[in-house]
Design a protein around this motif. Structure first.
Motif: not given
Length: 324
Positions: A131-147
């Motif tokens: 993704s290029w947009c945290a505001t758009c897609d951050g919700f989908f990564f609850r309790e996930k590990t991301i970079a």
């Protein structure tokens, strides 16, 4: 000759078309041959666009906006604009096919393009963990590990925002110092969920149907290693698509098109701009749509003023004849 030509087929362009068509301006929207629908065409679930409580796929949202615009009389043309002539009362749009269209007003809504890494797996997994947009897609990564990839203010802002959802956020930067402002650095360094990976660059996104990790290369010794993550956010900047209006419209220091206050009026009368091409800050589908509405209303008022002026001028001439 047209009253309105709209260049761009994202939320700003189609929202402008809906309002212009409902005002009976019979707009022509030039939608490109390659990037029809804008960045939302590369987005899976959109849950923050008003009116869709269950969410909607990005391509489906753009299809609905286009359907609504065409319902009210917008003509959509799939071609690429190669040249603009903006001086004088008649504006001219030259297309890749060689066709030329003239109009009294132009709404320029070409959006912006996220800068990409151009690595293996980036395009294939776009919308599936990339993704290029945290505001758009951050919700989908609850309790996930991301970079997050990047070292500027945008990257620090994205990383800090993503800690609201993710259990762990890596920041990957190809140097050992950040470009970000001191306050943004301090905020990121103080967050326990953020870990920095210095002197490293992402050379491949790993995964089949979704992101499973990235391959990193050391910028010091060239060694490779893999990092397991569930999502990758690329925050290395974006570029407004202003190539057609360089030296024709006034630009801002951020490279976006200058507009007069909260209006869509550019430095050239009759040329209006909307969406991400004027917005270096928010870059959301909803804000772009609202900006498109503003542009259509501004164009409508501009055309009404032209009509009033054309009516008053003959009347003034007639009065002179009578007096003489």
């Amino acid at each position: 000759m047209r009253q309105v030509i709209i260049i761009g087929s994202g939320p700003a362009g189609f929202s402008a078309a809906i309002y212009a068509a409902r005002a009976n301006l019979k707009p022509l929207l030039i939608a490109s041959t390659v990037e029809v629908g804008g960045e939302l065409m590369n987005t899976t679930d959109v849950e923050n666009f008003p009116g869709f409580p269950e969410g909607i796929l990005g391509p489906d949202l753009m299809a609905k906006l286009q359907e609504q615009a065409e319902k009210f009389g917008t003509e959509v043309l799939y071609d690429d604009v190669t040249e603009l002539h903006v001086d004088g009362p008649v504006k001219k749009v030259v297309l890749g096919s060689g066709a030329e269209h003239e109009a009294s007003t132009i709404i320029y809504a070409t959006g912006s393009a996220y800068r990409k890494l151009h690595i293996e797996g980036e395009e294939r997994l776009s919308g599936y963990g990339v993704s290029w947009c945290a505001t758009c897609d951050g919700f989908f990564f609850r309790e996930k590990t991301i970079a997050v990839v990047g070292g500027g203010d945008s990257a620090m802002e994205e990383a800090t925002f993503l800690t609201r959802f993710a259990s762990k956020v890596y920041v990957i930067h190809r140097k050992d110092t950040l470009r970000a402002s001191k306050i943004m650095q301090e905020r990121a360094f103080a967050n326990d969920k953020i870990e920095f990976i210095w002197n490293s660059e992402v050379v491949e996104v790993l995964g089949g149907e979704s992101v499973k990790g990235v391959q990193l290369r050391s910028t010091v010794d060239g060694s490779l290693r893999e990092l397991e993550i569930d999502g990758l956010f690329i925050a290395i900047g974006n570029d407004p698509r202003t190539h057609l209006v360089h030296e024709k419209l006034q630009l801002t220091d951020a490279g976006t098109i200058w507009v007069d206050g909260r209006s869509s009026r550019t430095s050239v009368p009759g040329i209006f701009a909307a969406g991400d091409v004027i917005d270096p800050t928010y870059r959301q589908a909803a804000t772009a749509a609202g900006s498109g509405v503003v542009a259509a209303l501004d164009a409508e008022h501009f055309l009404a003023d032209l009509e009033d002026a054309s009516v008053e001028e003959p009347a003034a001439v007639a009065a002179e004849v009578i007096v003489s």
